[in-house]
Design an enzyme around this catalytic site. Sequence first.
Site, PDB file in Angstrom:
ATOM      1  N   GLN A  22       0.818  -1.232   0.000  1.00 52.66           N
ATOM      2  CA  GLN A  22       0.000   0.000   0.000  1.00 52.66           C
ATOM      3  C   GLN A  22       0.848   1.277   0.000  1.00 52.66           C
ATOM      4  OE1 GLN A  22      -3.081  -0.297   3.134  1.00 52.66           O
ATOM      5  NE2 GLN A  22      -4.452  -0.379   1.365  1.00 52.66           N
ATOM      6  N   TYR A  47      -1.513   4.035  -1.200  1.00 51.74           N
ATOM      7  CA  TYR A  47      -2.598   4.330  -0.245  1.00 51.74           C
ATOM      8  C   TYR A  47      -2.044   4.972   1.031  1.00 51.74           C
ATOM      9  CZ  TYR A  47      -6.823   3.237   2.543  1.00 51.74           C
ATOM     10  OH  TYR A  47      -7.938   3.289   3.342  1.00 51.74           O
TER      11      TYR A  47
HETATM   12  N1  CAA Z   1       4.566  -8.917   5.173  1.00 53.77           N
HETATM   13  C1  CAA Z   1       5.555  -9.632   4.584  1.00 53.77           C
HETATM   14  N2  CAA Z   1       5.386 -10.276   3.437  1.00 53.77           N
HETATM   15  C2  CAA Z   1       4.198 -10.203   2.860  1.00 53.77           C
HETATM   16  C3  CAA Z   1       3.133  -9.479   3.421  1.00 53.77           C
HETATM   17  C4  CAA Z   1       3.367  -8.831   4.632  1.00 53.77           C
HETATM   18  N3  CAA Z   1       2.416  -8.141   5.243  1.00 53.77           N
HETATM   19  N4  CAA Z   1       2.072  -9.572   2.609  1.00 53.77           N
HETATM   20  C5  CAA Z   1       2.448 -10.340   1.562  1.00 53.77           C
HETATM   21  N5  CAA Z   1       3.719 -10.721   1.722  1.00 53.77           N
HETATM   22  C6  CAA Z   1       4.518 -11.602   0.864  1.00 53.77           C
HETATM   23  C7  CAA Z   1       3.776 -12.870   0.498  1.00 53.77           C
HETATM   24  O1  CAA Z   1       3.895 -13.817   1.523  1.00 53.77           O
HETATM   25  C8  CAA Z   1       4.470 -13.283  -0.778  1.00 53.77           C
HETATM   26  O2  CAA Z   1       5.683 -13.885  -0.444  1.00 53.77           O
HETATM   27  P1  CAA Z   1       6.322 -15.071  -1.331  1.00 53.77           P
HETATM   28  O3  CAA Z   1       6.461 -14.494  -2.710  1.00 53.77           O
HETATM   29  O4  CAA Z   1       7.598 -15.376  -0.654  1.00 53.77           O
HETATM   30  O5  CAA Z   1       5.321 -16.176  -1.271  1.00 53.77           O
HETATM   31  C9  CAA Z   1       4.791 -11.954  -1.411  1.00 53.77           C
HETATM   32  O6  CAA Z   1       4.709 -10.976  -0.372  1.00 53.77           O
HETATM   33  C10 CAA Z   1       3.816 -11.566  -2.468  1.00 53.77           C
HETATM   34  O7  CAA Z   1       4.391 -10.497  -3.045  1.00 53.77           O
HETATM   35  P2  CAA Z   1       3.936 -10.016  -4.435  1.00 53.77           P
HETATM   36  O8  CAA Z   1       4.792  -8.900  -4.864  1.00 53.77           O
HETATM   37  O9  CAA Z   1       3.752 -11.159  -5.383  1.00 53.77           O
HETATM   38  O10 CAA Z   1       2.537  -9.450  -4.013  1.00 53.77           O
HETATM   39  P3  CAA Z   1       1.286  -9.229  -4.861  1.00 53.77           P
HETATM   40  O11 CAA Z   1       1.590  -8.397  -6.030  1.00 53.77           O
HETATM   41  O12 CAA Z   1       0.613 -10.545  -5.043  1.00 53.77           O
HETATM   42  O13 CAA Z   1       0.499  -8.355  -3.843  1.00 53.77           O
HETATM   43  C11 CAA Z   1      -0.729  -7.839  -1.927  1.00 53.77           C
HETATM   44  C12 CAA Z   1       0.105  -8.861  -2.638  1.00 53.77           C
HETATM   45  C13 CAA Z   1      -1.626  -7.058  -2.894  1.00 53.77           C
HETATM   46  C14 CAA Z   1       0.145  -6.832  -1.211  1.00 53.77           C
HETATM   47  C15 CAA Z   1      -1.577  -8.638  -0.968  1.00 53.77           C
HETATM   48  O14 CAA Z   1      -0.717  -9.244  -0.044  1.00 53.77           O
HETATM   49  C16 CAA Z   1      -2.586  -7.796  -0.227  1.00 53.77           C
HETATM   50  O15 CAA Z   1      -3.671  -7.533  -0.723  1.00 53.77           O
HETATM   51  N6  CAA Z   1      -2.258  -7.405   0.999  1.00 53.77           N
HETATM   52  C17 CAA Z   1      -3.178  -6.648   1.846  1.00 53.77           C
HETATM   53  C18 CAA Z   1      -2.938  -5.199   1.702  1.00 53.77           C
HETATM   54  C19 CAA Z   1      -3.872  -4.516   2.644  1.00 53.77           C
HETATM   55  O16 CAA Z   1      -3.809  -4.645   3.868  1.00 53.77           O
HETATM   56  N7  CAA Z   1      -4.763  -3.721   2.095  1.00 53.77           N
HETATM   57  C20 CAA Z   1      -5.708  -3.030   2.917  1.00 53.77           C
HETATM   58  C21 CAA Z   1      -6.940  -2.801   2.109  1.00 53.77           C
HETATM   59  S1  CAA Z   1      -8.270  -2.190   3.091  1.00 53.77           S
HETATM   60  C22 CAA Z   1      -7.812  -0.640   3.454  1.00 53.77           C
HETATM   61  O17 CAA Z   1      -6.853  -0.125   2.977  1.00 53.77           O
HETATM   62  C23 CAA Z   1      -8.682   0.083   4.425  1.00 53.77           C
HETATM   63  C24 CAA Z   1      -7.888   0.651   5.490  1.00 53.77           C
HETATM   64  O18 CAA Z   1      -7.688   1.837   5.517  1.00 53.77           O
HETATM   65  C25 CAA Z   1      -7.374  -0.213   6.555  1.00 53.77           C
END
Ligand code: CAA
Length: 246
Positions: free
Chosen positions: A149, A152
Amino acid sequence: MTSRVALVTGGTGGIGTAICQRLARMGHRVATNYRDEAKARAWQQKLKEHGTDVAIVPGDVTSVESAAAMVRGVEQALGPVEILINNAGITRDGTFHKMTPPQWMDVINTNLNSCYNVTRPVIDGMRERKWGRIIQISSINGLKGQYGQANYAASKAGMHGFTISLARENAKLGITVNTVSPGYVATDMVMAVPEEVRAKIAADIPTGRLGTPEEIAYAVAFLVAEEAAWITGSNLDINGGHHMGW
Ligand code: CAA
């Protein structure tokens, strides 16, 4: 209680709906903007069935011209805007090394540039009348950052920078400017996070659950109250203890 005119941007969304309902139930005259008229009319009708009237006006918060026309529309329908809730927001999550220009721009335009676009046409009137309430709906992730993010979190942290500068400029004119930073609330935005990621996030929240939109609306109601006149430039964290700082 004095009935005020309130504009809630993005009012048809999860948290926005709860804010509109809460302000309307307090006796304020409330408006929100829409881009999809049919959807907004259906939303408005649903609220009416639940006993609240909310005016809807067309407006795209990412456009200077459209936001100005939206404010004029609210003024024509209800009167000058006295309470502004900059709530419209989107996510386009993804790790930064893969982030495309539209992913970055769309989020900054909708979440942060919208604050300029919508606040600019209302601030002169608030200053002349010497009363106003402006609230930015930011996020826990603007404070602590979040994997995926960068766009964001940058926009949400920027919103609070906007709050504290505007608060200083307008403090002598009866206008308070504050930020509310919700944590993970059970809305479509949060439900769009992949389930396994969401489960991990939820497990990290001390209260053991996501928040409700009504819990965020409660804080907004508190900050817009006449009695909240000395609360300005503050950030109110509402996140179930997920991120604590001071
Ligand atoms: N910490 C460490 N590693 C993480 C992680 C974290 N928090 N989240 C994902 N990863 C790792 C995964 O385990 C994966 O590792 P491997 O490749 O070793 O398996 C790797 O990151 C994936 O990386 P990518 O670059 O391939 O990620 P992606 O392009 O598939 O994107 C993502 C993944 C979109 C970030 C997904 O993890 C996601 O949606 N995360 C949540 C983000 C979030 O919290 N959004 C909040 C939305 S709601 C909101 O925003 C409202 C509010 O105000 C709270």
